[in-house]
Design a protein around this motif. Sequence first.
Motif: not given
Length: 143
Positions: A8, A114, A111, A83-84, A116, A126, A13-15
Amino acid sequence: MHKVLTVCLGNYCRSPFAALALAKRGAGELEVRSAGLIGKWEGEPANDSMIVAARRLGLDLTGHRAQQLTREMLGWADSVLAMDASVLEVLREISDDDVQPKLGLYLGDRDVPDPIGKDQETFNSCAILIEAATTLHVGQPQQ
């Protein structure tokens, strides 16, 4: 064992959550790492709200420390999951011909939003989305 790299923007956060969820679901099948395109959070723990979201799903993200993507990581991976679309675009720009076939979106055709700057419920949603999508990658034939 199939090696998966989740990517990401900041590995904040996501990855890292995707890597953790994939590692749990794919235990024995996958070796998973995560990275970010930028080093803004290099060495820092995951976002507090994502840690809370992970805990709600029975996963412990407290040991994560952000790391910036390297060419070695891209070479290590059998699959590189962005992630996107904006992350995927950058990965395509910086990757050589050997890495290009490894690239794809984590959700396949859309996607992972995100979270954040958003509220805890957005982080929870998420994390649920990412965790549910682990089934897209576990048990798949190796490339």
